[in-house]
Write a protein that holds these residues in place. Structure first.
Motif, PDB file in Angstrom:
ATOM      1  N   TYR A 385       0.876  -1.227   0.007  1.00  0.00           N
ATOM      2  CA  TYR A 385      -0.061  -0.166  -0.172  1.00  0.00           C
ATOM      3  C   TYR A 385       0.900   1.330   0.121  1.00  0.00           C
ATOM      4  CZ  TYR A 385      -3.372  -3.399   1.857  1.00  0.00           C
ATOM      5  OH  TYR A 385      -4.496  -4.216   2.149  1.00  0.00           O
ATOM      6  N   ALA A 386       0.340   2.108  -0.801  1.00  0.00           N
ATOM      7  CA  ALA A 386       1.247   3.562  -0.543  1.00  0.00           C
ATOM      8  C   ALA A 386      -0.021   4.479  -1.178  1.00  0.00           C
ATOM      9  CB  ALA A 386       2.359   3.837  -1.586  1.00  0.00           C
ATOM     10  N   ALA A 387      -1.000   4.655  -0.220  1.00  0.00           N
ATOM     11  CA  ALA A 387      -2.436   5.214  -0.658  1.00  0.00           C
ATOM     12  C   ALA A 387      -2.608   6.354   0.396  1.00  0.00           C
ATOM     13  CB  ALA A 387      -3.510   4.138  -0.695  1.00  0.00           C
ATOM     14  N   SER A 388      -3.384   7.241  -0.148  1.00  0.00           N
ATOM     15  CA  SER A 388      -4.087   8.218   0.732  1.00  0.00           C
ATOM     16  C   SER A 388      -2.898   9.033   1.339  1.00  0.00           C
ATOM     17  CB  SER A 388      -4.935   7.819   1.770  1.00  0.00           C
ATOM     18  OG  SER A 388      -5.761   8.741   2.004  1.00  0.00           O
ATOM     19  N   ARG A 581     -10.931  10.813  16.909  1.00  0.00           N
ATOM     20  CA  ARG A 581     -12.010  11.062  15.875  1.00  0.00           C
ATOM     21  C   ARG A 581     -12.204  12.640  15.550  1.00  0.00           C
ATOM     22  NH1 ARG A 581     -12.953   9.855  21.243  1.00  0.00           N
ATOM     23  NH2 ARG A 581     -13.899  11.358  22.571  1.00  0.00           N
ATOM     24  N   ASN A 582     -11.493  13.423  16.131  1.00  0.00           N
ATOM     25  CA  ASN A 582     -11.769  15.025  15.797  1.00  0.00           C
ATOM     26  C   ASN A 582     -10.667  15.355  14.920  1.00  0.00           C
ATOM     27  OD1 ASN A 582     -14.162  15.226  17.258  1.00  0.00           O
ATOM     28  ND2 ASN A 582     -12.981  15.945  19.243  1.00  0.00           N
ATOM     29  N   GLN A 583      -9.962  14.362  14.442  1.00  0.00           N
ATOM     30  CA  GLN A 583      -8.808  14.949  13.020  1.00  0.00           C
ATOM     31  C   GLN A 583      -9.378  14.517  11.867  1.00  0.00           C
ATOM     32  OE1 GLN A 583      -5.222  12.825  13.614  1.00  0.00           O
ATOM     33  NE2 GLN A 583      -4.804  13.462  15.913  1.00  0.00           N
ATOM     34  N   VAL A 584      -8.860  15.306  11.012  1.00  0.00           N
ATOM     35  CA  VAL A 584      -8.842  14.839   9.553  1.00  0.00           C
ATOM     36  C   VAL A 584      -7.980  13.920   8.867  1.00  0.00           C
ATOM     37  CG1 VAL A 584      -9.197  15.952   7.343  1.00  0.00           C
ATOM     38  CG2 VAL A 584      -9.785  17.396   9.036  1.00  0.00           C
ATOM     39  N   TRP A 585      -8.554  13.138   8.018  1.00  0.00           N
ATOM     40  CA  TRP A 585      -7.685  11.813   8.029  1.00  0.00           C
ATOM     41  C   TRP A 585      -7.604  11.738   6.248  1.00  0.00           C
ATOM     42  CZ3 TRP A 585      -5.186   8.632  11.313  1.00  0.00           C
ATOM     43  CH2 TRP A 585      -5.637   8.779  12.732  1.00  0.00           C
ATOM     44  N   MET A 586      -6.383  11.175   5.939  1.00  0.00           N
ATOM     45  CA  MET A 586      -6.104  10.617   4.527  1.00  0.00           C
ATOM     46  C   MET A 586      -5.639   9.283   4.630  1.00  0.00           C
ATOM     47  SD  MET A 586      -3.427  13.545   3.294  1.00  0.00           S
ATOM     48  CE  MET A 586      -3.726  15.139   3.366  1.00  0.00           C
ATOM     49  N   MET A 587      -6.807   8.360   4.384  1.00  0.00           N
ATOM     50  CA  MET A 587      -6.499   6.997   4.773  1.00  0.00           C
ATOM     51  C   MET A 587      -7.527   5.998   3.903  1.00  0.00           C
ATOM     52  SD  MET A 587      -6.799   5.077   8.398  1.00  0.00           S
ATOM     53  CE  MET A 587      -5.088   5.046   9.205  1.00  0.00           C
ATOM     54  N   LEU A 588      -6.936   4.984   3.681  1.00  0.00           N
ATOM     55  CA  LEU A 588      -7.876   3.672   3.064  1.00  0.00           C
ATOM     56  C   LEU A 588      -8.798   3.180   4.076  1.00  0.00           C
ATOM     57  CD1 LEU A 588      -5.066   1.459   1.031  1.00  0.00           C
ATOM     58  CD2 LEU A 588      -7.004   2.578   0.006  1.00  0.00           C
ATOM     59  N   PRO A 589      -9.916   2.404   3.236  1.00  0.00           N
ATOM     60  CA  PRO A 589     -10.978   2.073   4.240  1.00  0.00           C
ATOM     61  C   PRO A 589     -10.605   0.437   4.903  1.00  0.00           C
ATOM     62  CG  PRO A 589     -11.194   1.490   1.896  1.00  0.00           C
ATOM     63  CD  PRO A 589      -9.982   2.333   1.747  1.00  0.00           C
ATOM     64  N   PHE A 590     -10.417   0.607   6.127  1.00  0.00           N
ATOM     65  CA  PHE A 590     -10.132  -0.468   6.767  1.00  0.00           C
ATOM     66  C   PHE A 590      -9.297  -1.726   6.232  1.00  0.00           C
ATOM     67  CE2 PHE A 590     -13.668   1.992   8.551  1.00  0.00           C
ATOM     68  CZ  PHE A 590     -13.486   1.881   9.893  1.00  0.00           C
ATOM     69  N   LEU A 591      -8.549  -1.449   5.118  1.00  0.00           N
ATOM     70  CA  LEU A 591      -7.679  -2.314   4.792  1.00  0.00           C
ATOM     71  C   LEU A 591      -8.493  -3.636   4.365  1.00  0.00           C
ATOM     72  CD1 LEU A 591      -4.341  -1.879   6.779  1.00  0.00           C
ATOM     73  CD2 LEU A 591      -4.873  -0.992   4.555  1.00  0.00           C
ATOM     74  N   PRO A 592      -9.462  -3.591   3.418  1.00  0.00           N
ATOM     75  CA  PRO A 592     -10.250  -4.857   3.180  1.00  0.00           C
ATOM     76  C   PRO A 592      -9.214  -5.654   2.389  1.00  0.00           C
ATOM     77  CG  PRO A 592     -10.429  -3.168   1.549  1.00  0.00           C
ATOM     78  CD  PRO A 592      -9.966  -2.514   2.628  1.00  0.00           C
ATOM     79  N   GLU A 593      -9.286  -7.186   2.858  1.00  0.00           N
ATOM     80  CA  GLU A 593      -8.403  -8.020   2.357  1.00  0.00           C
ATOM     81  C   GLU A 593      -9.001  -8.747   0.967  1.00  0.00           C
ATOM     82  OE1 GLU A 593      -6.186 -12.182   3.713  1.00  0.00           O
ATOM     83  OE2 GLU A 593      -8.121 -11.891   4.596  1.00  0.00           O
ATOM     84  N   THR A 594      -8.187  -8.693  -0.048  1.00  0.00           N
ATOM     85  CA  THR A 594      -8.775  -9.349  -1.169  1.00  0.00           C
ATOM     86  C   THR A 594      -8.082 -10.617  -1.331  1.00  0.00           C
ATOM     87  OG1 THR A 594      -8.702  -7.030  -2.124  1.00  0.00           O
ATOM     88  CG2 THR A 594      -8.399  -9.013  -3.840  1.00  0.00           C
ATOM     89  N   LYS A 595      -8.762 -11.673  -1.503  1.00  0.00           N
ATOM     90  CA  LYS A 595      -8.269 -12.928  -1.441  1.00  0.00           C
ATOM     91  C   LYS A 595      -9.028 -13.840  -2.421  1.00  0.00           C
ATOM     92  CE  LYS A 595     -11.123 -14.169   2.657  1.00  0.00           C
ATOM     93  NZ  LYS A 595     -11.097 -14.568   3.837  1.00  0.00           N
TER      94      LYS A 595
END
Length: 595
Positions: A385-388, A581-595
């Motif tokens: 991963y190198a996202a958000s 919770r009061n921060q602003v985020w640059m993040m992927l969604p809960f790291l879903p596993e692709t399998k």
């Protein structure tokens, strides 16, 4: 008097038993220390050895001691970093003591890009003419992706090779929040920014389904490619077999040439003995990656290339008990400055394996990387991963390389707050009251909903950060902001797609990034040095005893992780969001596993 002696003897027995237990714990601890010291020495590799690689063991970017296993004597006490793994395979090509490689292929705990780099290193190893054999009782799909590089893949006669297509399963919490009467207050930019979907929806949005489908298709095309390479079937045939569910048993695997033979473990061992020149009645000489890494060495050089590793979620401040799993801005900035001020370092490879995190921490890290880049050439190598936020800190490097299977992009921003007023009022009977000097003095408190004006203020802040994100990408990649927005919107891409979109400069792993950095710096001979410096087992154990660097909390974390398995990642992500919770985020969604 009889009662006195009864209690006295019982107490004495308890003291004796406790003493014995403490002695066992002490010697176990000392044994772990001794093992750690021994493991730091150069291991003896016997003639006719076989390098053994267990795909079920995760490969981290930074080698770390497993404190729990070091004390209990379970699994090996040290993980081997990816750079060390790749270097070990390369060295084994010309090591006369190593006759070949054996892949234990039951499962694969690594991401798709890490698996791809490992497979390419094994492909290179085959050019030496040495053998690679893979074996397992049953081979999972992701394990087969790597194992298919072997000269022969063997499975248990009653085992199987899994080939079923890819799926991504996401857990949604909206129904739970409804039952608890908790109202999430969500603000985001980018129609594909799906990080908040588990909190605001009951299933995937159309946009999220579209992006997942696109990157799954890219990953599946890579998977089909290796199957075609090993079996000789064409891709259409492979897809038709998968769609029909035709591959179920070991006989199916043999029929369609996914596997090359049905053997029990003892039969594979006899084959390995014959191939490595070991008598049938002798033991095989296996060399583990943990042992073999101690033999790694580089030629002395006054020119250094720093491999600066950024692994994990990006957070503000110091790592503390999260050590080893996060990119803490304060800690990482110290490493950047250490690299920048080291005159022996001529170029830097930033190795990013991160789904993103705090927007503020990402900006602070990028600022330090800009100062570093002003003094030295900076090249980024992307991992799984190198996202958000992970893409944010990478986008202004001189060159950016990704693996085709890397998950990157996700140029978008979000913020999450929780209104728990009804939960406390209706479920617990707890009420709140406040006295304030201004209408918004208590903005962000979890015991009331936001006003419309407050929502406008927060959304404006999120929009501003998204605008900054786009401007950073546009400047670093030399692209128009409108174009960045068109490929942004929070959308996730594979490295293969990112190349066509000009989000990266080329496809390749750490080896290509290191060569590019050397070329940019104008040096032909160099030594690669890793930052942060790996912490040895003995250092971690001593720190844990001394109570430093929150290693006691780290031990607790490892205990929980061992129990939760993959679910621990989702737990960590949810905890990270709720604690900040009061921060602003640059993040992927809960790291879903692709399998």
């Amino acid at each position: 008097m009889k009662g006195f002696w009864k209690y006295f003897l019982a107490s004495l027995l308890a003291i004796v038993v406790s003493g014995i237990l403490l002695i066992f714990i002490f010697f176990g601890f000392m044994g772990a220390l001794a093992s750690s010291v021994t493991s730091s020495q150069v291991a003896v590799i016997k003639s006719n050895s076989i390098l053994e690689i267990d795909l079920s063991k995760p490969i981290s970017e930074i080698p770390q001691a497993n404190i729990l296993s070091a004390i209990t004597g379970g699994a090996p006490a040290a993980e081997v970093g990816l750079f060390e793994v790749l270097s070990a395979i390369e060295m084994a090509k010309t090591d006369e003591h190593i006759k070949g490689i054996f892949l234990k292929a039951g499962g694969n705990s690594n991401g798709w890009a890490t698996s791809q780099q490992l497979r390419k290193a094994l492909e290179s190893f085959k050019s030496s003419g040495k053998f690679i054999y893979a074996y397992a009782d049953g081979i999972t799909q992701k394990a087969y992706y790597v194992a298919s590089v072997a000269d022969s893949v063997f499975i248990n006669p009653v085992g199987n090779v899994e080939l079923k297509g890819l799926s991504t399963n996401i857990m949604f919490y909206k129904g739970l929040l409804d039952k608890l009467e908790v109202q999430p207050e969500i603000f985001y930019c980018g129609k594909f920014k799906s990080a908040t979907e588990p909190l605001r929806a009951y299933k995937m949005t159309d946009e999220n389904r579209t992006q997942i489908s696109a990157y799954q298709n890219d990953l599946w095309a890579e998977m089909v490619g290796v199957v075609v390479q090993h079996t000789g079937m064409d891709s259409t045939t492979v897809d038709s077999l998968v769609n029909a569910g035709a591959i179920q048993t070991s006989a199916d695997a043999i029929q369609y040439k996914l596997a090359d033979g049905l053997k029990y473990q003892d039969e594979v061992e006899q084959l390995l003995k014959a191939k490595s020149g070991i008598d049938a009645d002798k033991e095989l000489n296996f060399a583990s990656l943990s042992d073999y890494k101690s033999r790694l060495s580089q030629k002395p050089s006054s020119n250094h290339i720093a491999l600066l590793i950024a692994e994990g979620s990006i957070i503000d401040g110091k790592a503390g008990a999260n050590s080893g799993s996060v990119i803490a801005s304060d800690d990482f900035i110290k490493e950047i400055r250490r690299v920048r001020d080291d005159e022996s370092i001529k170029a830097v490879v930033l190795r990013v394996n991160s789904p993103g995190g705090s927007a503020l921490a990402s900006e602070n890290i990028l600022r330090e990387l800009q100062l570093l880049k002003a003094k030295k050439k900076l090249v980024t190598s992307m991992g799984d991963y190198a996202a958000s936020g992970g893409y944010y800190i990478a986008c202004q490097s001189d060159s950016v390389f990704a693996m085709p299977n890397t998950i990157t992009g996700s140029i978008g921003v979000f913020g999450v707050m929780m209104n728990t007023e009804k939960l406390f009022n209706n479920k617990l009977g707890i009420t709140f009251d406040v006295e304030k000097t201004a209408p918004m003095a208590d903005m962000g408190d979890m015991n009331r909903p936001f006003t419309e004006r407050e929502r406008q203020i927060i959304q404006h802040g999120v929009d501003t950060i998204y605008s900054t994100f786009k401007s950073r990408v546009a400047a670093g990649r030399k692209l128009d902001i409108a174009y960045v927005d068109s490929v942004g919107q929070g959308r996730v891409w594979t490295g293969k797609a990112a190349l066509n979109l000009h989000l990266v400069d080329g496809l390749g792993g750490m080896d290509r990034a290191i060569k590019a950095a050397a070329s940019l710096a104008g040096i032909s001979e160099y030594r690669v040095v890793t930052f942060p410096k790996p912490t040895s087992d003995i250092e971690r154990l001593l720190k844990m005893v001394n109570g430093k660097d929150a290693n006691s909390a780290l031990l607790t974390k490892q205990l929980v992780q061992n129990e939760l398995g993959f679910s621990f990642d989702a737990y960590q992500q949810f905890k990270l969001l709720m604690n900040n919770r009061n921060q602003v985020w640059m993040m992927l969604p809960f790291l879903p596993e692709t399998k």
